[in-house]
Scaffold this motif. Structure first.
Motif, PDB file in Angstrom:
ATOM      1  N   PRO A 326      22.938   5.409  42.670  1.00 38.83           N
ATOM      2  CA  PRO A 326      22.751   5.076  41.251  1.00 38.83           C
ATOM      3  C   PRO A 326      24.056   5.071  40.461  1.00 38.83           C
ATOM      4  O   PRO A 326      24.222   4.279  39.531  1.00 38.83           O
ATOM      5  N   GLY A 327      24.990   5.953  40.808  1.00 36.07           N
ATOM      6  CA  GLY A 327      26.254   6.015  40.083  1.00 36.07           C
ATOM      7  C   GLY A 327      27.036   4.730  40.152  1.00 36.07           C
ATOM      8  O   GLY A 327      27.747   4.371  39.208  1.00 36.07           O
ATOM      9  N   ARG A 328      26.943   4.021  41.266  1.00 38.84           N
ATOM     10  CA  ARG A 328      27.637   2.737  41.415  1.00 38.84           C
ATOM     11  C   ARG A 328      26.694   1.557  41.201  1.00 38.84           C
ATOM     12  O   ARG A 328      27.100   0.402  41.346  1.00 38.84           O
ATOM     13  N   GLY A 329      25.426   1.876  40.874  1.00 37.15           N
ATOM     14  CA  GLY A 329      24.456   0.823  40.609  1.00 37.15           C
ATOM     15  C   GLY A 329      24.114  -0.009  41.828  1.00 37.15           C
ATOM     16  O   GLY A 329      23.848  -1.207  41.712  1.00 37.15           O
ATOM     17  N   LEU A 330      24.062   0.621  43.010  1.00 32.09           N
ATOM     18  CA  LEU A 330      23.839  -0.115  44.252  1.00 32.09           C
ATOM     19  C   LEU A 330      22.588   0.388  44.965  1.00 32.09           C
ATOM     20  O   LEU A 330      22.235   1.567  44.871  1.00 32.09           O
ATOM     21  N   LYS A 331      21.932  -0.516  45.678  1.00 31.78           N
ATOM     22  CA  LYS A 331      20.778  -0.178  46.499  1.00 31.78           C
ATOM     23  C   LYS A 331      21.064  -0.543  47.962  1.00 31.78           C
ATOM     24  O   LYS A 331      21.881  -1.408  48.252  1.00 31.78           O
ATOM     25  N   ASN A 332      20.366   0.154  48.840  1.00 31.52           N
ATOM     26  CA  ASN A 332      20.433  -0.153  50.275  1.00 31.52           C
ATOM     27  C   ASN A 332      21.869  -0.231  50.775  1.00 31.52           C
ATOM     28  O   ASN A 332      22.273  -1.171  51.459  1.00 31.52           O
ATOM     29  N   ARG A 378      14.931  11.305  46.081  1.00 28.68           N
ATOM     30  CA  ARG A 378      14.793  10.912  47.476  1.00 28.68           C
ATOM     31  C   ARG A 378      15.581   9.645  47.777  1.00 28.68           C
ATOM     32  O   ARG A 378      15.555   8.677  47.024  1.00 28.68           O
ATOM     33  N   LEU A 379      16.316   9.679  48.899  1.00 31.27           N
ATOM     34  CA  LEU A 379      17.071   8.548  49.408  1.00 31.27           C
ATOM     35  C   LEU A 379      18.134   8.053  48.429  1.00 31.27           C
ATOM     36  O   LEU A 379      18.384   6.848  48.303  1.00 31.27           O
ATOM     37  N   THR A 380      18.759   8.988  47.722  1.00 28.95           N
ATOM     38  CA  THR A 380      19.857   8.625  46.828  1.00 28.95           C
ATOM     39  C   THR A 380      21.015   9.606  46.975  1.00 28.95           C
ATOM     40  O   THR A 380      20.829  10.757  47.386  1.00 28.95           O
ATOM     41  N   ARG A 381      22.195   9.134  46.653  1.00 29.00           N
ATOM     42  CA  ARG A 381      23.371   9.991  46.526  1.00 29.00           C
ATOM     43  C   ARG A 381      24.376   9.251  45.658  1.00 29.00           C
ATOM     44  O   ARG A 381      24.356   8.013  45.553  1.00 29.00           O
ATOM     45  N   ASN A 382      25.266   9.988  45.041  1.00 25.55           N
ATOM     46  CA  ASN A 382      26.324   9.402  44.228  1.00 25.55           C
ATOM     47  C   ASN A 382      27.675   9.620  44.905  1.00 25.55           C
ATOM     48  O   ASN A 382      28.050  10.751  45.200  1.00 25.55           O
TER      49      ASN A 382
END
Length: 801
Positions: A326-332, A378-382
């Protein structure tokens, strides 16, 4: 690179192709006629090589074959009434010969009967023929990784043979090593990601991190060594006929780097008799993640009939990501791309000579790490920056073979080049500000040669050989603000080995055999720091070591077999950069070794009997354990941490209650500890060795339903329990992982030459931690988790012509 892409594109444009190996069941359509022509058609449809040495037999007639059968069952039916029999020379070669007619039983002497009572004598019924087991059981399994074509039924050790029939292989090939690990709980990996994992067998696990230590598992493609001190290259398994796992140590036959055992991939050889092609493609969707796809094709092309042929395999896979930043606004962000090419030319000049020459070229590109942080959604990191990974693997090889009656000659020479690049977010590294990037680039060249001669038949079988290895590893590390990296201390290591090895098995009695063998290895290692002005030069280190083996086997009866063995293996030492807490610029880690004592029992043969099982118990002593570690600042180094011990108990069984059903199950128990630590690791005394689960198990079930003579539905499912283990040695790395159940189900509609499949992995969408490491610069915070891939669907199509 463009040439590689063009070659792959050419292969992808070819027609979809023929089965490379025999299936458990597949459709055959062979017309009645001469046996030689029928066998040619059978070989093309089954993807095997069939030889008939008797020209009169080849001209005899056969009624043909129509329907769905296994290779062995189909051959039996095709040869019925022809007076011919067959034998599997290896997994992909069959020899057909004229069967010896059975000796007619001597007629019983007529009973003396008085003439007055002759009318009272009743005619006795003819004896019924012996019952024939009419089901799809394969021919006897041959363990080619033994380097002597040893029958599985008589092999004195724990071995696992995974036949990759084209139906299942088309669905799993893109997973590479993960597809093998999912079938055998005795195997474990570090789960860092494709192309960067370590593999462990039977609890011989040295570390969770990658570094300069040699792998504990030897990996081979045919007779070609794949790695020395590099992670698993994770080759795509398409058109691989089978995988054999020899549990270790296996130092006598395979030399250094076989402490835990051997993974031996057997590729399908080029067929000089006919054109064949096959292909598979799939669409992948991961829940809470992205979408991807995979594709693979094989083309076999004879250039000179019965003399020269080429076999080419091309593949490509896009493994979808499922972690967001989320910090870089990216998924997958953890998407991984793999593309590769394998090509082999086979020349058969005659007189039982064969020459195979080939290349392997594979590139893995992971966009980011596949770990998350505890406490986040869940399934996130910055992360401050992306942390990509690349593994570029290339290999060339030549193998010369000759059969001389009972003698077999083999000589293999290969060259492997590998470039491994890793990037980590090192923000917060001492002495830096802002976003900080750490780069590690490893360049490896591995030259290997082996020549051996063996005798497989008779009361005394033996093997002698000569091998040599030269491995050069160059490691460069840089760190600093993004766009302004500064070099850290780099290191180079040269390792060379020359070895003589021999093994002999003597049948003391028809039921009892004894095996003795040894390998003498002379090795020279040299390492030095690069870019350090006043560095102390490391001396060349010469060593001479022996890797003995002793074994016995006892055939109790037709179904029960027992064995015992002792074997030893070692790894070479090298030079590594010292940890930052140390005043020295470099330090040397010494060779380590494993000695194993094992007893085992096998009941039945999975290829010959409806029910078979095996069990083994072993004890291993591990001296001067090499371990790849990270220091307090997150920088990698390698050291000897002390001595350890491993107790292991394994059990497995296979059951075919009917033609349609098959059940496989296996389980293990492991107890390990660091018993005599080095002074720097004294606080870790009696700690468990890293990544060794206490226990584990797996059960799989498959079912085949014949919907019509040429259409079948295949269903399969697997449940695998991964026990609990710990990230590493010491309190800072005492992070628990494992302790979960993973499951998968699949179905395939077999339409003869075509197939349609659906597979689901992680059916229950388990969220457990399979490996607790992703970034060494944040490891001391003990909050990194590597989750299982969420529930994933794959819809596939495959074809064979």
């Amino acid at each position: 690179m463009r040439a590689n892409n063009a070659a792959i594109a050419i292969v992808m444009a070819c027609i979809m192709a023929s089965p490379a190996a025999a299936r458990e069941k597949r459709g055959f359509s062979i017309s009645a006629g001469q046996l030689g022509d029928a066998l040619t058609s059978f070989g093309e449809q089954a993807g095997i090589t069939i030889g008939v040495t008797d020209p009169i037999l080849a001209k005899s007639g056969t009624r043909g074959l129509h329907g769905r059968f296994s290779t062995a069952e189909g051959l039996r039916k095709l040869l019925r009434g022809t007076g011919a029999d067959f034998v599997f020379v290896d997994a992909q070669t069959v020899r057909v010969f004229r069967a010896k007619p059975p000796k007619a039983p001597k007629p019983p002497k007529p009973a003396k009967i008085s003439k007055t009572k002759k009318s009272e004598v009743k005619k006795r019924p003819s004896p019924s023929p012996a019952p024939v087991l009419d089901e799809a059981l394969d021919a006897a399994i041959i363990v080619t990784a033994s380097k002597q074509n040893s029958p599985f039924a008589n092999y004195p050790g724990t071995v696992h043979v995974v036949d990759l029939n084209p139906d299942k292989n088309a669905r799993e090939a893109a997973l590479g090593t993960a597809a093998i690990v999912a079938k055998l709980p005795q195997l474990a990996t570090t789960s860092l990601g494709s192309g960067r994992n370590k593999i462990f067998i039977r609890g011989v696990a040295d570390s969770s991190f990658n570094g300069q230590s040699q792998s504990t598992v030897g990996q081979y493609l045919g007779d070609v060594r794949l790695t020395y001190n590099a992670p698993d290259p994770n080759l795509n398994l398409y058109d691989i006929a089978r995988v054999e796992i020899l549990e270790g140590p296996q130092g006598t036959l395979y030399g250094t780097g076989a402490l835990g055992g051997i993974i031996h991939l057997t590729p399908n050889k080029p067929d000089t008799r006919g054109i064949a092609a096959s292909g598979a493609a799939g669409f992948i969707s991961t829940a809470k993640g992205g979408q991807g796809e995979d594709a693979a094709v094989m083309v076999n092309m004879p250039i000179a009939q019965d003399r020269l042929a080429v076999r080419v395999v091309g593949y490509w896979a896009n493994e979808p990501g499922y972690i967001a930043d989320p910090g870089r606004g990216l998924k997958n962000i953890n998407q991984t791309m793999t593309r590769g090419l394998r090509a082999t030319v086979r020349y058969e000049p005659g007189d039982e000579w064969a020459i195979n020459a080939g290349i392997v070229d594979q590139h893995i590109d992971a966009k980011d790490g596949q770990y998350i942080l505890r406490g986040a959604s869940r399934l996130t990191r910055n992360s401050h920056i992306a942390q990509p990974f690349d593994n570029d693997f290339s290999m060339t090889f030549v193998t010369v073979e000759k059969v001389m009656g009972d003698l077999n000659f083999n000589s293999t020479t290969s060259l492997v080049k590998q470039h491994i690049a890793s990037v980590y977010d090192a923000t917060g590294y001492p002495g830096t500000t802002g976003k900080v990037r750490f780069d590690e680039n490893i360049n490896i060249k591995l030259f290997a040669h082996e020549t051996r001669l063996s005798k497989d038949a008779g009361r005394l079988s033996w093997l002698v050989g000569l091998s040599g290895i030269y491995d050069v590893s160059r490691v460069r590390r840089d760190i600093g603000p993004v766009g302004a990296l500064a070099p850290l201390t780099a290191v180079t290591n040269d390792n060379s080995e020359l070895a003589l090895f021999a093994k002999a098995t003597f049948a003391v009695t028809p039921a009892f055999s004894a095996t003795v063998g040894a390998r003498g290895t002379f090795s020279r290692s040299y390492g030095e720091l690069i870019g350090v002005t006043n560095a102390v030069e490391s001396p060349k280190v010469n060593t001479l070591r022996a890797s003995p083996t002793l074994a016995f086997s006892w055939r109790v009866n037709d179904r029960l077999f027992g064995f015992g063995r002792y074997q030893k293996a070692f790894r070479s030492g090298a030079v590594e950069v010292a940890p930052t807490e140390d005043d020295n610029d470099s330090q040397r880690f010494e060779a380590d070794n494993v000695s194993l004592f094992e007893l085992g029992l096998r009941l039945g043969d999975p290829a010959q009997h409806r029910f078979s099982s095996s069990a083994s118990i072993s004890y291993a002593r591990w001296s001067q354990i090499q371990s790849d570690l990270v220091d307090s600042n997150g920088l990698p180094y390698t050291a000897n941490i002390g001595d350890g011990r491993i107790y292991a108990l394994e059990f497995q069984f296979a059951w075919r209650p009917t033609k349609a059903w098959k059940v496989d199950a296996s389980a293990f128990l492991n107890l390990s500890s660091l018993t005599d630590p080095e002074s720097a690791f004294a606080s870790s005394s009696e700690f468990e060795l890293p990544n060794i689960a206490h226990d584990g198990g797996q059960i799989s079930l498959s079912h085949i339903s014949d919907l019509s003579p040429n259409v079948a539905l295949i269903l399969d499912g697997t449940m695998r329990y991964v026990g609990k283990s710990h990230l590493g040695i010491g309190e800072a790395l005492d992070v628990e992982q494992g302790g979960y159940v993973d499951s998968s189900v699949g179905a395939r509609l077999d339409l003869g030459r075509w197939g349609i499949s659906l597979d689901v992995t992680n059916v229950a969408d388990v969220q457990s931690n399979r490996f607790a490491f992703g970034n060494p610069f944040g490891i001391t915070e003990r909050n990194q988790i590597t989750p299982l891939r969420p529930r994933t669907f794959r819809i596939g199509i495959d074809a064979a012509f």
